[in-house]
Design a protein around this motif. Structure first.
Motif, PDB file in Angstrom:
ATOM      1  N   MET A 125      32.129 -13.435  43.447  1.00 30.05           N
ATOM      2  CA  MET A 125      33.154 -12.912  42.628  1.00 30.05           C
ATOM      3  C   MET A 125      34.256 -13.961  42.149  1.00 30.05           C
ATOM      4  N   PHE A 126      34.794 -14.907  43.234  1.00 25.18           N
ATOM      5  CA  PHE A 126      35.520 -15.762  42.980  1.00 25.18           C
ATOM      6  C   PHE A 126      35.097 -16.696  41.888  1.00 25.18           C
ATOM      7  N   ILE A 127      33.928 -17.381  42.415  1.00 17.33           N
ATOM      8  CA  ILE A 127      33.311 -18.257  41.442  1.00 17.33           C
ATOM      9  C   ILE A 127      32.715 -18.036  39.877  1.00 17.33           C
ATOM     10  N   PHE A 128      32.188 -16.547  39.949  1.00 18.46           N
ATOM     11  CA  PHE A 128      31.903 -16.037  38.565  1.00 18.46           C
ATOM     12  C   PHE A 128      33.058 -15.894  37.713  1.00 18.46           C
ATOM     13  N   SER A 129      34.407 -15.262  38.503  1.00 25.23           N
ATOM     14  CA  SER A 129      35.409 -15.222  37.644  1.00 25.23           C
ATOM     15  C   SER A 129      36.023 -16.475  37.076  1.00 25.23           C
ATOM     16  N   THR A 130      35.986 -17.511  37.963  1.00 28.63           N
ATOM     17  CA  THR A 130      36.506 -19.024  37.576  1.00 28.63           C
ATOM     18  C   THR A 130      35.712 -19.529  36.556  1.00 28.63           C
ATOM     19  N   ILE A 180      34.204 -17.781  34.201  1.00 30.12           N
ATOM     20  CA  ILE A 180      34.169 -17.032  32.886  1.00 30.12           C
ATOM     21  C   ILE A 180      35.781 -17.325  32.374  1.00 30.12           C
ATOM     22  N   LEU A 181      36.596 -17.544  33.411  1.00 29.22           N
ATOM     23  CA  LEU A 181      37.859 -18.078  32.821  1.00 29.22           C
ATOM     24  C   LEU A 181      37.850 -19.576  32.209  1.00 29.22           C
ATOM     25  N   TYR A 182      37.265 -20.441  33.035  1.00 26.09           N
ATOM     26  CA  TYR A 182      37.064 -21.778  32.356  1.00 26.09           C
ATOM     27  C   TYR A 182      36.348 -21.673  31.002  1.00 26.09           C
ATOM     28  N   LEU A 183      35.229 -21.028  30.907  1.00 30.29           N
ATOM     29  CA  LEU A 183      34.518 -21.017  29.387  1.00 30.29           C
ATOM     30  C   LEU A 183      35.481 -20.285  28.468  1.00 30.29           C
ATOM     31  N   LYS A 184      36.332 -19.297  28.924  1.00 26.95           N
ATOM     32  CA  LYS A 184      37.138 -18.577  28.045  1.00 26.95           C
ATOM     33  C   LYS A 184      38.120 -19.730  27.463  1.00 26.95           C
ATOM     34  N   ARG A 185      38.746 -20.443  28.448  1.00 26.95           N
ATOM     35  CA  ARG A 185      40.016 -21.298  28.067  1.00 26.95           C
ATOM     36  C   ARG A 185      39.136 -22.520  27.379  1.00 26.95           C
ATOM     37  N   LYS A 186      38.113 -22.921  27.797  1.00 25.55           N
ATOM     38  CA  LYS A 186      37.678 -23.988  26.998  1.00 25.55           C
ATOM     39  C   LYS A 186      37.194 -23.657  25.545  1.00 25.55           C
ATOM     40  N   LYS A 187      36.778 -22.450  25.258  1.00 28.53           N
ATOM     41  CA  LYS A 187      36.727 -22.022  23.924  1.00 28.53           C
ATOM     42  C   LYS A 187      37.976 -21.888  23.066  1.00 28.53           C
ATOM     43  N   GLN A 188      39.023 -21.769  23.831  1.00 22.41           N
ATOM     44  CA  GLN A 188      40.482 -21.543  23.312  1.00 22.41           C
ATOM     45  C   GLN A 188      41.055 -22.966  23.390  1.00 22.41           C
ATOM     46  N   LYS A 189      40.185 -23.974  23.922  1.00 22.38           N
ATOM     47  CA  LYS A 189      40.720 -25.203  24.027  1.00 22.38           C
ATOM     48  C   LYS A 189      42.188 -25.053  24.760  1.00 22.38           C
ATOM     49  N   ASN A 190      42.251 -24.384  25.998  1.00 19.41           N
ATOM     50  CA  ASN A 190      43.324 -24.612  27.025  1.00 19.41           C
ATOM     51  C   ASN A 190      42.787 -24.766  28.046  1.00 19.41           C
ATOM     52  N   ALA A 191      43.343 -25.526  29.002  1.00 22.81           N
ATOM     53  CA  ALA A 191      43.124 -25.814  30.232  1.00 22.81           C
ATOM     54  C   ALA A 191      43.421 -24.747  31.418  1.00 22.81           C
ATOM     55  N   ILE A 192      42.890 -24.696  32.454  1.00 22.79           N
ATOM     56  CA  ILE A 192      43.052 -23.656  33.624  1.00 22.79           C
ATOM     57  C   ILE A 192      44.078 -24.085  34.289  1.00 22.79           C
ATOM     58  N   LEU A 196      48.027  -9.323  36.172  1.00 23.99           N
ATOM     59  CA  LEU A 196      48.107 -10.851  36.186  1.00 23.99           C
ATOM     60  C   LEU A 196      46.795 -11.310  35.720  1.00 23.99           C
ATOM     61  N   LEU A 197      45.808 -10.630  35.907  1.00 20.84           N
ATOM     62  CA  LEU A 197      44.337 -10.841  35.576  1.00 20.84           C
ATOM     63  C   LEU A 197      44.165 -10.720  34.121  1.00 20.84           C
ATOM     64  N   SER A 198      44.652  -9.675  33.463  1.00 25.65           N
ATOM     65  CA  SER A 198      44.257  -8.989  32.099  1.00 25.65           C
ATOM     66  C   SER A 198      45.318  -8.684  31.389  1.00 25.65           C
ATOM     67  N   CYS A 199      45.416  -9.311  30.087  1.00 25.65           N
ATOM     68  CA  CYS A 199      46.764  -8.740  29.437  1.00 25.65           C
ATOM     69  C   CYS A 199      46.322  -7.407  28.779  1.00 25.65           C
ATOM     70  N   ARG A 200      44.876  -6.975  28.922  1.00 22.58           N
ATOM     71  CA  ARG A 200      44.700  -5.366  28.232  1.00 22.58           C
ATOM     72  C   ARG A 200      45.204  -4.389  29.415  1.00 22.58           C
ATOM     73  N   ILE A 201      45.319  -4.765  30.661  1.00 23.41           N
ATOM     74  CA  ILE A 201      45.445  -3.947  31.623  1.00 23.41           C
ATOM     75  C   ILE A 201      47.014  -3.965  32.231  1.00 23.41           C
ATOM     76  N   ARG A 202      47.961  -3.897  31.400  1.00 22.32           N
ATOM     77  CA  ARG A 202      49.108  -3.940  31.761  1.00 22.32           C
ATOM     78  C   ARG A 202      50.035  -2.524  31.541  1.00 22.32           C
ATOM     79  N   SER A 203      49.614  -1.670  30.951  1.00 29.71           N
ATOM     80  CA  SER A 203      50.340  -0.358  31.083  1.00 29.71           C
ATOM     81  C   SER A 203      49.949   0.294  32.252  1.00 29.71           C
TER      82      SER A 203
END
Length: 146
Positions: free
Chosen positions: A27-32, A34-46, A119-126
């Motif tokens: 789960m940690f490797i998979f989520s990392t 996914i986060l890397y690919l998402k940030r790479k698409k947005q051109k942001n570093a982890i 902390l993990l998702s901005c959609r799950i803040r409420s």
């Protein structure tokens, strides 16, 4: 209470927890990734904070799965109650303190989920979305252990 925590800690490194640990690492490797690919698409570093939160969340989920799913041993006297919230009524009406203790531990076990989700998702803040996720995870655990 201390002996119960020591017992949980001692059995955490049992074979069954090796399975939970493997699931947590996957789960940690998979989520990392996914986060890397998402940030790479947005051109942001982890940042380190994101990786630390993912690691702590994976450790929490590993412990939660280990205690709830892999710490079950079949009992001869096991029975399933189909009445909703029966343990709450049993605790209040008959003063069954061991059930009250289990209810308390179940509530405490899901408190970190409410901390990690925002902390993990901005959609799950409420609060509503956090409660929905907690109820869904609890239902999945009950379904898998029944």
């Amino acid at each position: 209470m201390i002996s119960r925590l020591e017992n949980i800690w001692r059995t955490y490194f049992d074979f069954h927890y090796g399975i939970a640990f493997s699931i947590g690492m996957i789960m940690f490797i998979f989520s990392t990734v996914i986060l890397y690919l998402k940030r790479k698409k947005q051109k942001n570093a982890i940042c380190r904070k994101d990786v630390a939160v993912l690691l702590l969340f994976s450790v929490y989920m590993t412990f939660l799965l280990g205690v709830t799913l892999f710490n079950r041993y079949p009992e001869e006297s096991y029975r399933m109650e189909l009445q909703p919230l029966w343990s709450y009524m049993e605790t209040i009406s008959n003063g069954n303190y061991s059930l009250g203790q289990q209810i308390f531990y179940n509530i405490v076990a899901f408190v970190p989920l409410g901390v990690f989700l925002p902390l993990l998702s901005c959609r799950i803040r409420s609060l509503r979305n956090i409660l929905i996720c907690g109820v869904l995870l609890s239902a999945v655990i009950v379904f898998l252990t029944a």
